[in-house]
Design an enzyme around this catalytic site. Sequence first.
Site, PDB file in Angstrom:
ATOM      1  N   LYS A  14       0.514  -1.094   0.213  1.00 51.03           N
ATOM      2  CA  LYS A  14       0.206   0.048   0.164  1.00 51.03           C
ATOM      3  C   LYS A  14       1.155   1.000  -0.354  1.00 51.03           C
ATOM      4  CE  LYS A  14      -2.338  -0.167   3.963  1.00 51.03           C
ATOM      5  NZ  LYS A  14      -1.798  -1.541   3.973  1.00 51.03           N
ATOM      6  N   ARG A  89      -9.446   1.410   8.670  1.00 47.65           N
ATOM      7  CA  ARG A  89      -9.314   0.256   9.230  1.00 47.65           C
ATOM      8  C   ARG A  89     -10.016  -1.019  10.011  1.00 47.65           C
ATOM      9  NH1 ARG A  89      -3.144   0.220   8.518  1.00 47.65           N
ATOM     10  NH2 ARG A  89      -2.379  -1.290   9.184  1.00 47.65           N
ATOM     11  N   ARG A 128      11.662  -5.414   4.161  1.00 47.92           N
ATOM     12  CA  ARG A 128      11.145  -3.840   4.133  1.00 47.92           C
ATOM     13  C   ARG A 128      12.340  -3.834   5.115  1.00 47.92           C
ATOM     14  NH1 ARG A 128       5.476  -2.257   4.625  1.00 47.92           N
ATOM     15  NH2 ARG A 128       5.144  -2.915   6.907  1.00 47.92           N
ATOM     16  N   ARG A 163      11.621  -2.100  10.435  1.00 44.13           N
ATOM     17  CA  ARG A 163       9.896  -1.580  11.054  1.00 44.13           C
ATOM     18  C   ARG A 163      10.517  -2.119  12.355  1.00 44.13           C
ATOM     19  NH1 ARG A 163       4.796  -0.131   7.683  1.00 44.13           N
ATOM     20  NH2 ARG A 163       4.105  -1.689   9.783  1.00 44.13           N
ATOM     21  N   ARG A 174      -0.802  -8.932  13.059  1.00 41.03           N
ATOM     22  CA  ARG A 174      -1.653  -7.817  12.119  1.00 41.03           C
ATOM     23  C   ARG A 174      -1.996  -8.327  10.891  1.00 41.03           C
ATOM     24  NH1 ARG A 174       4.497  -5.317  10.980  1.00 41.03           N
ATOM     25  NH2 ARG A 174       4.206  -4.268   8.867  1.00 41.03           N
TER      26      ARG A 174
HETATM   27  P1  ADP Z   1       1.056  -2.283   7.260  1.00 45.01           P
HETATM   28  O1  ADP Z   1       0.344  -1.777   6.699  1.00 45.01           O
HETATM   29  O2  ADP Z   1       2.438  -2.416   6.891  1.00 45.01           O
HETATM   30  O3  ADP Z   1       1.188  -3.075   8.304  1.00 45.01           O
HETATM   31  P2  ADP Z   1       0.909   0.674   8.808  1.00 45.01           P
HETATM   32  O4  ADP Z   1       2.476   1.045   8.821  1.00 45.01           O
HETATM   33  O5  ADP Z   1       0.028   0.836   8.133  1.00 45.01           O
HETATM   34  O6  ADP Z   1       1.313  -0.429   8.640  1.00 45.01           O
HETATM   35  O7  ADP Z   1       0.208   0.503  10.121  1.00 45.01           O
HETATM   36  C1  ADP Z   1       1.205   0.049  11.304  1.00 45.01           C
HETATM   37  C2  ADP Z   1       0.607   0.448  12.813  1.00 45.01           C
HETATM   38  O8  ADP Z   1      -0.098   1.581  13.021  1.00 45.01           O
HETATM   39  C3  ADP Z   1      -0.988  -1.471  12.509  1.00 45.01           C
HETATM   40  O9  ADP Z   1      -0.248  -2.155  12.691  1.00 45.01           O
HETATM   41  C4  ADP Z   1      -1.416  -0.082  14.302  1.00 45.01           C
HETATM   42  O10 ADP Z   1      -1.251  -0.821  14.962  1.00 45.01           O
HETATM   43  C5  ADP Z   1      -1.105   1.359  13.306  1.00 45.01           C
HETATM   44  N1  ADP Z   1      -2.535   1.677  12.358  1.00 45.01           N
HETATM   45  C6  ADP Z   1      -2.354   2.712  11.569  1.00 45.01           C
HETATM   46  N2  ADP Z   1      -3.845   2.927  10.853  1.00 45.01           N
HETATM   47  C7  ADP Z   1      -4.528   2.586  12.021  1.00 45.01           C
HETATM   48  C8  ADP Z   1      -5.636   2.769  11.817  1.00 45.01           C
HETATM   49  N3  ADP Z   1      -6.484   3.651  10.652  1.00 45.01           N
HETATM   50  N4  ADP Z   1      -6.269   2.579  12.686  1.00 45.01           N
HETATM   51  C9  ADP Z   1      -5.954   1.535  14.028  1.00 45.01           C
HETATM   52  N5  ADP Z   1      -4.591   2.339  14.251  1.00 45.01           N
HETATM   53  C10 ADP Z   1      -3.252   1.889  13.170  1.00 45.01           C
END
Ligand code: ADP
Length: 219
Positions: A14, A89, A128, A163, A174
Amino acid sequence: MKSVILIAPPAAGKGTMASMLSKTFNMPHISTGDLLRNEMSNQTSLGLKIKDDMEKGNLVSDEIITELLINRLTKPDCENGYILDGYPRNVEQAYIYEDILDKLDKEIGVVIFLDIDKATALYRMSGRIVCATCGASYNLNNVELQPKVEGICDDCKSPLNKRSDDNVDTFNNRFDTYINKTSSLINYYQEQGVLERISIDASSTANSTFEAVKKILKR
Ligand code: ADP
């Protein structure tokens, strides 16, 4: 141009698609993950509150996300559309987002679902590396996505690192969170007639996926 929402399992790409779209169409890339990581690296009081959930791969509370998102969407660069990466999400966030759009007099735009299986996403996660300074993301398992100089960000020249939530245990959590909470958004947006699906497998490249995304946006 229409705003874009990207929905996908963790590490599907994404962020990479959002960044390519952002550069090509000159629209801001809004990653809720990056907004949260920013709070953590600046050690704000909010950053301290979310650290545990982020590191375990749990969702951060809708309340916190809503506040960060409204702050970001009301900036002038969002006026003519933006790319949302990692939001909404869960279905509650989709409802909240509809209220935000109503209040800001904006349209939802197009929702693109990157459909990838767990093994392929896990492989992408394992390669990554990211820049903590500007948020750029690279992948050592993919020749197209490697930095020009090993370990250094092409854009801002800062060091690249893994990360802290890119490990197998957190990835599994996740992914479960994605299945239990995020995947129901696919039906939700399909019923609204705004969902577009792109299938990704081990042979898909960032460029081939980007071509598919652009085709959708040109329709
Ligand atoms: P990825 O898509 O690779 O899992 P992200 O960078 O989008 O990584 O998200 C990392 C973390 O940030 C998630 O596992 C969650 O803990 C938090 N997070 C990100 N976006 C949201 C959201 N919209 N609602 C709740 N938690 C979020």
